[in-house]
Each structure stands twice: as structure tokens, then as C-alpha cells.
Scaffold this motif. Structure first.
Motif, PDB file in Angstrom:
ATOM      1  N   ARG A 135      21.860  33.090 112.683  1.00 14.00           N
ATOM      2  CA  ARG A 135      21.864  32.583 114.167  1.00 14.00           C
ATOM      3  C   ARG A 135      21.020  33.790 114.808  1.00 14.00           C
ATOM      4  N   PHE A 136      20.401  33.418 115.824  1.00 14.98           N
ATOM      5  CA  PHE A 136      19.647  34.368 116.741  1.00 14.98           C
ATOM      6  C   PHE A 136      20.310  34.253 118.274  1.00 14.98           C
ATOM      7  N   GLY A 137      20.232  35.374 118.831  1.00 20.63           N
ATOM      8  CA  GLY A 137      20.732  35.519 120.249  1.00 20.63           C
ATOM      9  C   GLY A 137      22.221  35.382 120.147  1.00 20.63           C
ATOM     10  N   ALA A 138      23.138  35.937 118.950  1.00 25.18           N
ATOM     11  CA  ALA A 138      24.179  35.550 118.816  1.00 25.18           C
ATOM     12  C   ALA A 138      25.500  36.312 119.533  1.00 25.18           C
ATOM     13  N   PHE A 139      24.897  37.466 120.140  1.00 22.68           N
ATOM     14  CA  PHE A 139      26.131  38.476 120.444  1.00 22.68           C
ATOM     15  C   PHE A 139      25.115  39.499 121.243  1.00 22.68           C
ATOM     16  N   ASP A 140      25.978  40.112 122.097  1.00 19.17           N
ATOM     17  CA  ASP A 140      25.160  41.201 123.028  1.00 19.17           C
ATOM     18  C   ASP A 140      25.477  42.642 122.705  1.00 19.17           C
ATOM     19  N   PRO A 141      24.386  43.221 122.140  1.00 18.06           N
ATOM     20  CA  PRO A 141      24.820  44.781 121.516  1.00 18.06           C
ATOM     21  C   PRO A 141      24.932  45.737 122.763  1.00 18.06           C
ATOM     22  N   ASP A 142      25.262  46.848 122.328  1.00 15.90           N
ATOM     23  CA  ASP A 142      25.551  48.025 123.332  1.00 15.90           C
ATOM     24  C   ASP A 142      24.161  48.521 123.462  1.00 15.90           C
ATOM     25  N   THR A 143      23.071  48.378 122.830  1.00 16.95           N
ATOM     26  CA  THR A 143      21.709  49.019 122.783  1.00 16.95           C
ATOM     27  C   THR A 143      20.661  48.123 122.788  1.00 16.95           C
ATOM     28  N   PRO A 144      19.666  48.522 123.285  1.00 18.00           N
ATOM     29  CA  PRO A 144      18.327  47.756 123.170  1.00 18.00           C
ATOM     30  C   PRO A 144      17.883  47.424 121.845  1.00 18.00           C
ATOM     31  N   ASP A 145      18.039  48.404 121.046  1.00 16.40           N
ATOM     32  CA  ASP A 145      17.436  48.496 119.640  1.00 16.40           C
ATOM     33  C   ASP A 145      17.699  47.427 119.056  1.00 16.40           C
ATOM     34  N   PRO A 146      16.888  46.866 118.026  1.00 13.56           N
ATOM     35  CA  PRO A 146      17.215  45.738 116.932  1.00 13.56           C
ATOM     36  C   PRO A 146      18.714  45.916 116.415  1.00 13.56           C
ATOM     37  N   THR A 147      19.493  45.044 116.575  1.00 13.73           N
ATOM     38  CA  THR A 147      20.775  45.065 116.031  1.00 13.73           C
ATOM     39  C   THR A 147      21.042  43.804 115.176  1.00 13.73           C
ATOM     40  N   PHE A 148      21.550  43.855 113.957  1.00 12.83           N
ATOM     41  CA  PHE A 148      22.062  42.604 113.198  1.00 12.83           C
ATOM     42  C   PHE A 148      23.418  42.990 112.804  1.00 12.83           C
ATOM     43  N   ARG A 149      24.258  41.512 112.733  1.00 11.83           N
ATOM     44  CA  ARG A 149      25.581  41.572 112.493  1.00 11.83           C
ATOM     45  C   ARG A 149      25.793  40.946 111.068  1.00 11.83           C
ATOM     46  N   PHE A 150      26.251  41.448 110.090  1.00 13.69           N
ATOM     47  CA  PHE A 150      26.479  40.738 108.817  1.00 13.69           C
ATOM     48  C   PHE A 150      27.970  40.615 108.782  1.00 13.69           C
ATOM     49  N   ARG A 151      28.338  39.352 108.180  1.00 17.08           N
ATOM     50  CA  ARG A 151      29.839  39.330 107.996  1.00 17.08           C
ATOM     51  C   ARG A 151      29.926  38.598 106.323  1.00 17.08           C
ATOM     52  N   ARG A 152      31.080  38.900 105.958  1.00 14.65           N
ATOM     53  CA  ARG A 152      31.270  38.372 104.413  1.00 14.65           C
ATOM     54  C   ARG A 152      32.172  37.213 104.882  1.00 14.65           C
ATOM     55  N   THR A 153      31.861  35.997 104.748  1.00 10.47           N
ATOM     56  CA  THR A 153      32.646  34.756 104.687  1.00 10.47           C
ATOM     57  C   THR A 153      33.780  34.632 104.008  1.00 10.47           C
ATOM     58  N   ASP A 154      33.878  35.422 102.885  1.00  8.54           N
ATOM     59  CA  ASP A 154      34.897  35.287 101.964  1.00  8.54           C
ATOM     60  C   ASP A 154      36.149  36.099 102.685  1.00  8.54           C
ATOM     61  N   THR A 155      35.900  37.497 103.205  1.00 10.24           N
ATOM     62  CA  THR A 155      36.804  38.407 103.590  1.00 10.24           C
ATOM     63  C   THR A 155      36.966  38.508 105.267  1.00 10.24           C
ATOM     64  N   ASP A 156      35.783  37.745 105.940  1.00  7.02           N
ATOM     65  CA  ASP A 156      35.772  38.119 107.340  1.00  7.02           C
ATOM     66  C   ASP A 156      35.316  39.530 107.633  1.00  7.02           C
ATOM     67  N   GLU A 157      35.280  40.388 106.738  1.00  4.90           N
ATOM     68  CA  GLU A 157      34.675  41.767 107.176  1.00  4.90           C
ATOM     69  C   GLU A 157      33.385  41.731 107.622  1.00  4.90           C
ATOM     70  N   THR A 158      33.111  42.500 108.861  1.00  2.00           N
ATOM     71  CA  THR A 158      31.872  42.560 109.619  1.00  2.00           C
ATOM     72  C   THR A 158      31.257  43.840 110.168  1.00  2.00           C
TER      73      THR A 158
END
Length: 217
Positions: A135-158
């Protein structure tokens, strides 16, 4: 279909790379590849930075940054085993049409398998499906630098992985030779100087953990 001997030799010998990089590979399991006998049970695909360059069509600090974002995110989520395609959700902070996020997402999708609604839906019952995991534009990071969020769907660790692009070296004056290269007026010396400076920048990104921040969410 026929090919001449020169073309056949080129295919058999592989890509004629003009540059080499020192970068650890990414190992990742794919349940569908295992189920269909492409890989043995539990065995990973081994993805190198050269594979990412083939997918992108070029090598640059953006492409190498994307490779490292994927690598660091997966390492954080799977410290004791192989990451697993179809169990990795990727969220980009920026839009798909952004110059950085667009290129980066292609490589991160290539590595993780995560795709939008046009991706692989899985075998019977959706086994190994990778659709709707990007998904794009999915959250608001604390920085203007490129940021990606990774989540394990089996454990929900992010985790969030941020690439501090402003800290990448500028490469020096030889980078200015690019325009002459593009218009065909560059000398051999200018081409060589540009290539050396350009790929040294790429190697800094591939080697420099200080350019990235990994934060648990």
C-alpha cells in the motif's frame, strides 16, 4: 527461433557486468515455489543486489537504498529464520507516483513479493497469495526521508525502515560528467571518472548502516 553463435555465447556466459558490488544477498522463502517443486521444502531464493539492478534496469543510490531497506526490514522481522513471501505486508509512507517511492517500491516488491491488487492471488484457497500486501501513502512518518513499514502477518511484528538520503555522499565533480555522457560528447576519461564516482556512491549505500534507521512499531 535461431540465434547466431555470438548471441548464443553471450546468453550462456551471462550478463557482461562492468561493475561489481560488495553486498550481502537476501534469502527468502516462497511457499508457492516450494509447493510447485521449484525449491525444496524450507529452501530460500537467494536474491542479490545484481538481481535488484536487473529488475530496476539501473544501479543508483535509490535502487541500492531500496535493496537495503528490504534487507534491513526483513532482518529485523526474521532474526532467526528466513522471511516468507505472502506473510510480509509492506506499507509505503509516500505515494506511488513519487520519484523515490515508485522506484523503491518496485525493488521492495520484487524482493518481498508484496504487491497491490494486480499481484499473484495464490494457489487453491489463496495459498501463498501476495495480492493486496503493498500500500502507498499508508502512514505519516516522523521524517521526510523515504520510509517503509514491514509487518509479519503471522505475528503482527512491525518495523519502520527509514533511508536518510541527504547523508549519501554527492560523489564529487565527476558526477557532473553525466550530461556529456548522455549527449555523446564525453571522453573515455570522463566516462571512467563518472562510473567510478557513481558506483562508489552506490557502494556506500550498500555498506553504510548509518544511512538507515530501523524502528519497531
Amino acid at each position: 527461433m535461431t540465434t547466431n553463435s555470438t548471441a548464443t555465447d553471450a546468453i550462456q556466459s551471462g550478463t557482461d557486468w562492468q561493475v561489481d558490488y560488495d553486498a550481502d544477498p537476501i534469502e527468502i522463502r516462497d511457499p508457492v515455489a516450494e509447493a510447485l517443486g521449484v525449491l525444496g521444502p524450507g529452501d530460500p531464493f537467494v536474491i542479490t543486489y545484481r538481481d535488484a539492478v536487473k529488475a530496476a534496469g539501473h544501479s543508483c543510490p535509490t535502487a541500492s537504498g531500496a535493496y537495503r531497506i528490504a534487507q534491513l526490514g526483513l532482518d529485523a522481522l526474521y532474526p532467526d529464520g528466513y522471511p516468507v513471501r505472502s506473510e510480509i505486508e509492506v506499507r509505503a509512507a509516500g505515494p506511488r507516483d513519487d520519484a523515490a517511492y515508485g522506484v523503491m517500491s518496485r525493488i521492495i516488491s520484487y524482493v518481498t513479493g508484496a504487491t497491490e491488487d494486480d499481484g499473484f492471488g495464490g494457489l487453491a484457497g489463496g495459498y501463498g497469495g501476495r495480492r493486496d500486501l503493498l500500500r502507498f501513502g499508508a502512514f505519516d512518518p516522523d521524517t521526510p526521508d523515504p520510509t517503509f513499514r514491514f509487518r509479519r502477518t503471522d505475528t503482527d511484528e512491525t518495523v519502520d525502515v527509514t533511508y536518510h538520503v541527504a547523508e549519501v555522499p554527492d560523489g564529487g565533480p565527476a558526477i557532473g560528467n553525466l550530461q556529456e555522457i548522455l549527449d555523446g560528447s564525453a571522453s573515455d576519461e570522463q566516462r571512467a571518472a563518472f562510473a567510478d564516482a557513481w558506483h562508489r556512491r552506490v557502494q556506500v549505500v550498500l555498506s553504510g548502516d548509518s544511512l538507515f534507521t530501523v524502528d519497531a512499531v
